[in-house]
Design a protein around this motif. Structure first.
Motif, mmCIF file in Angstrom:
data_model
loop_
_atom_site.group_PDB
_atom_site.id
_atom_site.type_symbol
_atom_site.label_atom_id
_atom_site.label_comp_id
_atom_site.label_asym_id
_atom_site.label_seq_id
_atom_site.Cartn_x
_atom_site.Cartn_y
_atom_site.Cartn_z
ATOM 1 N N TRP A 60 -20.653 -26.748 77.435
ATOM 2 C CA TRP A 60 -19.754 -27.769 77.986
ATOM 3 C C TRP A 60 -18.638 -27.113 78.793
ATOM 4 O O TRP A 60 -18.322 -27.538 79.914
ATOM 5 N N PHE A 63 -29.905 -27.285 69.098
ATOM 6 C CA PHE A 63 -29.049 -28.459 69.260
ATOM 7 C C PHE A 63 -28.130 -28.683 68.070
ATOM 8 O O PHE A 63 -27.281 -29.558 68.099
ATOM 9 N N GLU A 64 -28.346 -27.875 67.033
ATOM 10 C CA GLU A 64 -27.404 -27.942 65.913
ATOM 11 C C GLU A 64 -26.306 -26.906 66.063
ATOM 12 O O GLU A 64 -25.343 -26.890 65.298
ATOM 13 N N ASN A 65 -26.467 -26.018 67.056
ATOM 14 C CA ASN A 65 -25.514 -24.920 67.214
ATOM 15 C C ASN A 65 -24.303 -25.368 68.030
ATOM 16 O O ASN A 65 -24.304 -25.373 69.244
ATOM 17 N N GLU A 66 -23.263 -25.757 67.267
ATOM 18 C CA GLU A 66 -22.054 -26.294 67.902
ATOM 19 C C GLU A 66 -21.446 -25.293 68.887
ATOM 20 O O GLU A 66 -20.970 -25.669 69.956
ATOM 21 N N GLN A 67 -21.488 -24.023 68.489
ATOM 22 C CA GLN A 67 -20.813 -23.012 69.296
ATOM 23 C C GLN A 67 -21.439 -22.911 70.688
ATOM 24 O O GLN A 67 -20.733 -22.890 71.701
ATOM 25 N N ARG A 72 -32.864 -26.125 66.161
ATOM 26 C CA ARG A 72 -31.745 -25.291 65.746
ATOM 27 C C ARG A 72 -30.712 -25.129 66.857
ATOM 28 O O ARG A 72 -29.507 -25.068 66.619
ATOM 29 N N LEU A 77 -23.326 -25.193 72.160
ATOM 30 C CA LEU A 77 -23.146 -26.449 72.894
ATOM 31 C C LEU A 77 -21.748 -26.527 73.487
ATOM 32 O O LEU A 77 -21.572 -26.928 74.637
ATOM 33 N N GLY A 78 -20.757 -26.103 72.684
ATOM 34 C CA GLY A 78 -19.376 -26.108 73.167
ATOM 35 C C GLY A 78 -19.235 -25.200 74.388
ATOM 36 O O GLY A 78 -18.617 -25.564 75.388
ATOM 37 N N GLU A 80 -21.386 -16.267 75.619
ATOM 38 C CA GLU A 80 -21.985 -16.449 74.289
ATOM 39 C C GLU A 80 -23.374 -15.819 74.252
ATOM 40 O O GLU A 80 -23.708 -15.087 73.318
#
Lengths: 369, 282, 280
Positions: free
Chosen positions: B65, B55-59, B53, B61-62, B228
């Protein structure tokens, strides 16, 4: 030991009235000095006497407050260290820890822009001279103390400087290695003919290395001369006391002839007869300095005549090659006498024995300052 | 002596347990299937569900980065400025304003972050009003703020390295004919490089970790990873944060352990070589 | 340096301004009135009056100081024996222990505080363990208490206490203790007469490194602390982000800074002395 070639006509390094002040503190006080081409000149003095500051001015790390420094006729004022024809061997050796031995030695030549093959040739030649050829690829921490010292020497000499400055060159070595290295250093200097200026606080080091010694005290040069001159003919109480040990007696001139003088010392029961003339006012206060090895000691009850006193042995230090005796004179003064231990089975003079001390008329040095 | 050694070691053990139990428990429960995080669901655990889950969380991960970019940039900036400050402080003897400069560089080491944050924000606002730069707040302002508070750490590390530095090395290079610039790049810089690198790493970690200062100086769309996480954990524990924490702890632990082992090896090699050198003939 | 001095001047300035509801949230101190050809300076001391009169601020300040002081003492009590044990352990294990102390410092501060939520909450690890062992039959209220804040601060700042202490204790000459024993001092007495006095610089540095940031701590109290009693860091950011009252927030910041000025200066003197000592 081969006689080194010293060109006495060529005042290669001239220091003219150089003074260096740090704030109110005068580190070097109006020093003038000439050093000849090809000699090993030692600046000798205690810590804080200004010898290191003087050396650093020669290297260009400090600039004189006043006065001039000329090397081979060229005034060094305003010339930064990296443009001077002078190299230095640092007390800590200051070998670059991140470079190999070869890279350390090559560093100076690279700065000159010497071509690569030429650098390599001169580096390996230099390393062979200091017998470190097989250590070229090592880093400084992989070397012993003596090897590091030779790398530092090679690094400074490879640039063929007009003047090599050495700051306590043997200070970081242990006693055995030191003696060995001293002679190596002298051989190397004769072989390359580079003029050395050595700074040291160790009189033994200065005596063995130097062709001439400049004794410094409180920023001033107090005497310049060969090791023998400095030891046998000190010109002041400071020098007599600083180099070796000495028995010093205060006295008054009672007879002043061109060929001899007589001095009355309160601490001695007899007068001192000295077989050479001195320049001092009659009845002036003078000091008589006698080296401990120049005093003859014999068993005996009474002392008669001049240059002869009686006393009792109070302390003995057996040092192997010689013995140091502290003799208490009848007047109460302690006198230091050294006797070489020539015989193995000799009946040596012992504690509390009564002795008579005697010296040659030529032995005492009379000092007025 | 022995009984006291036992006492000392038990205190040390307790202290280390105190330091590590929370981290280990957090890692342990990251494999728990239950939504109730701390209640172990024996039937369906261990599971990698929360890692998937995560690694599916774009927020997240963004944000990660963004954090990496900011941390790398600000660490580099801090390394350069901090090294300069360290050099100035150790090399240029007493000069006017030296005490002030040294106070200024060490102050952020202990300054509460809220004060740093508010000060930086108000600076940016005032600058924007006066010269129109930096326009708005975002990555740039966070980076600048991070450089400001992390450079102090670099300065301290570099300063302590320079304190143990033999000045004769630089003088020797000058004496051998190297110009001051050459001396700096060929002698000084390589020798203080380890300190700069560890300063950089420290600055990176601090920037990567910072939430308070970032919160003050960030703008819309420039949420860093800690920000976050902070806004999530304020609402309570969540299993994917456990998973994230596990990954981060593992990465750091591997890095630190690997570098420590490497440094130890170097040290041992060096000691060995020094011993060999001493046994050589002079 | 420019980075650093100017922001504080600005905070100082804004702490004297009036709040205005628009961006940037404060009125300028100096204003040029074109019609009257006058430069008008408006100083507003009201922000500081608020601090003094509103008991909320006073009590938060006192509470913050109390929390920080108490946590510092706890940190010292735990950190000193640990640092001592490391400094006296065998050189080979010493590095391992040191690494274990520093390792958490490199991992995220936020996540380490977060880990305590899982341990302390009502159905958290501690309560569950105690319940299942039958030691308690009602879950304890651990989270959102003073206790939780103490634990959080001690936990997060422990390495800052241990490291200066360690670096001090490690330098001690052990023959001093042997000399003390030789002169008839028992180990405990030798510790209090020799080791402890010699380690005072480390104690002071460690305590300051914990105390100063702890007073202004924001993350730990907002995650673990009480909701009815805030710490000054939380109030400051609430004023800033919630009420958007920048001038009052600035005044709070200045007050906090003044409060911490003495400890910060103390710390810097220590830092300077350490550096000088290592240069010799």
């Amino acid at each position: 030991m081969a006689e080194r070639v010293v060109d006495r006509q060529n005042q290669y390094l001239r220091i003219e009235g150089v003074t260096k002040r740090f704030g109110d503190f005068v580190a070097v006080d109006n020093v003038s000095l000439s050093i000849f081409k090809g000699e090993i000149f030692c600046l000798l003095g205690g810590s804080g006497c200004g010898k290191t500051t003087l050396l650093r001015m020669l290297a260009g790390f400090e600039s004189p407050t006043s006065g001039r420094i000329l090397i081979d006729g060229q005034d060094m004022a305003g010339i930064p260290p990296y443009e001077r024809p002078v190299n230095m061997m640092f007390q800590s050796y200051a070998l670059f820890p991140h470079m190999t031995v070869a890279a350390n030695v090559a560093f100076g030549l690279e700065q000159e822009g010497v071509a690569r093959p030429e650098i390599e040739r001169r580096v390996s030649e230099m390393l062979d001279i200091v017998k470190l050829g097989e250590f070229a690829k090592r880093k400084p921490h992989q070397l012993s103390g003596g090897q590091r010292q030779r790398v530092a020497l090679a690094r400074a000499l490879v640039k063929k400087p007009k003047l090599l400055l050495l700051d306590e060159p043997l200070g970081a070595l242990d006693k055995k290695l030191r003696e060995h290295t001293q002679f190596e250093l002298i051989n190397l200097q004769e072989q390359l003919g580079v003029t050395f200026v050595v700074v040291t606080h160790d009189q033994e080091e200065a005596m063995t290395l130097a062709s001439r010694i400049g004794v410094m005290n409180k920023g001033q040069i107090v005497q310049v001369g060969t090791p023998t001159e400095i030891y046998e003919f000190p010109n002041s109480r400071f020098v007599a006391d600083f180099i070796g040990s000495v028995n010093m007696f205060e006295g008054r001139l009672i007879e002043d002839e061109p060929g001899h003088v007589r001095i009355r010392c309160d601490d001695l029961d007899s007068t001192v007869f000295v077989s050479h003339g001195i320049s001092a006012a009659p009845d002036a206060k003078v000091f008589v300095a006698i080296r401990p090895e120049k005093i003859e000691m014999n068993r005996g009850a009474t002392a008669e005549g001049e240059n002869c006193v009686g006393g009792v042995v109070r302390e003995i230090a057996y040092m192997g090659d010689l013995s140091v005796y502290l003799v208490r004179l009848d007047g109460g003064r302690m006198v230091r006498v050294t006797i070489p231990n020539i015989e193995r089975h000799e009946e040596r003079i012992v504690w509390e024995e009564r002795v008579v001390l005697r010296w040659q008329p030529s032995s005492p040095v009379v000092l007025t300052q | 002596m022995n009984d006291r050694g036992w006492f000392r070691n038990s205190i040390l053990g307790l202290g280390l347990a105190f330091l590590y139990i929370p981290i280990l428990s957090m890692m342990f429960f990251s494999f728990n299937n239950s939504r109730l995080v701390t209640v172990w669901d024996a039937e369906n655990s261990p599971t990698l569900r929360w890692y998937v889950r995560l690694f599916e969380n774009e927020q997240l991960l963004g944000a990660a980065w963004i954090s990496i970019k900011i941390a790398a940039l600000s660490a580099s900036g801090a390394a350069i400025l901090g090294t300069l400050a360290g050099l100035v402080l150790t090399r240029f003897g007493p000069f006017r304003g030296r005490a002030l400069l040294s106070a200024m560089t060490t102050a952020p080491l202990v300054m509460p972050e809220v004060i740093m944050g508010i000060a930086m924000l108000l600076l940016f606002v005032a600058l924007e009003q006066m010269i129109g730069w930096p326009a708005g707040r975002g990555l740039l302002t966070i980076t600048i703020a991070h450089v400001t508070f992390t450079m102090a750490y670099v300065t301290v590390v570099v300063q302590s390295r320079l304190a143990g530095f033999d000045d004769a090395l630089e003088e020797a290079a000058l004496d051998l004919g190297a110009k001051p610039a050459t001396v700096f790049f060929k002698i000084t810089l390589p020798l203080i490089m380890p300190a700069i690198v560890s300063g950089w790493l420290l600055a990176f970690t601090l920037s990567w970790d910072d939430v308070v200062i970032s919160q003050f100086v960030s703008g819309p769309g420039s949420s860093t990873l800690p920000m976050e996480i902070f806004s999530r954990v304020r609402r309570g524990v969540s299993p994917d944060i456990n998973a994230l924490a596990t990954i981060m702890v593992l990465i750091v632990a591997t890095g630190v352990v690997a570098s420590t082992i490497w440094m130890k090896r170097q040290e041992r090699k060096r000691l060995l070589e020094e011993q060999m050198a001493r046994s050589d003939t002079p | 340096m420019v980075f650093f001095a100017i922001p504080f001047a600005i905070v100082f300035k804004i702490s004297f301004s009036y709040m205005v509801p628009a961006q940037p949230g404060y009125a300028p101190l100096l204003e040029w009135f074109a019609e009257t050809q006058r430069l008008v300076a408006t100083f507003n001391l009201a922000n500081y009056q608020v601090l003094l009169q509103d008991t909320l601020y006073l009590s938060t300040f006192l509470y913050s100081l109390k929390v920080a002081a108490f946590s510092t003492v706890l940190c010292l009590l735990l950190g000193y024996p640990m640092a001592y044990a490391i400094a006296r352990s065998a050189p080979t294990t010493r590095n391992l222990f040191l690494m274990l102390i520093i390792l958490p410092f490199w991992t995220s501060f936020l996540l380490r505080v977060y880990a305590w939520i899982g341990l302390l909450k009502t159905n958290g690890v501690i309560n569950n363990t105690l319940l299942s062992l039958g030691i308690i039959d009602q879950p304890l209220v651990l989270l959102y208490t003073d206790f939780a804040v103490y634990v959080g601060i001690v936990y997060s700042y422990l390495p800052f206490m241990i490291l200066p202490l360690y670096s001090n204790l490690e330098k001690h000459d052990l023959t001093l203790l042997e000399a003390a024993a030789d002169l008839g001092a028992r180990p405990v007495k030798a510790f209090f007469k020799i080791t402890l006095p010699l380690s005072m610089p480390g104690v002071v540095a460690g305590c300051l490194l914990v105390f100063i940031p702890a007073v202004g701590e924001f993350v730990i109290p907002s995650l673990l602390g009480r909701t009815d009693q805030l710490m000054i860091g939380t109030v400051l950011s609430a004023q800033f982000f919630g009420a958007r009252n920048w001038p009052v927030a600035s005044a709070v910041a200045i007050a906090l800074l003044l409060l911490l000025l003495l400890p910060i200066l103390l710390f810097q003197r220590y830092q300077q002395r350490e550096l000088e000592a290592s240069r010799r």
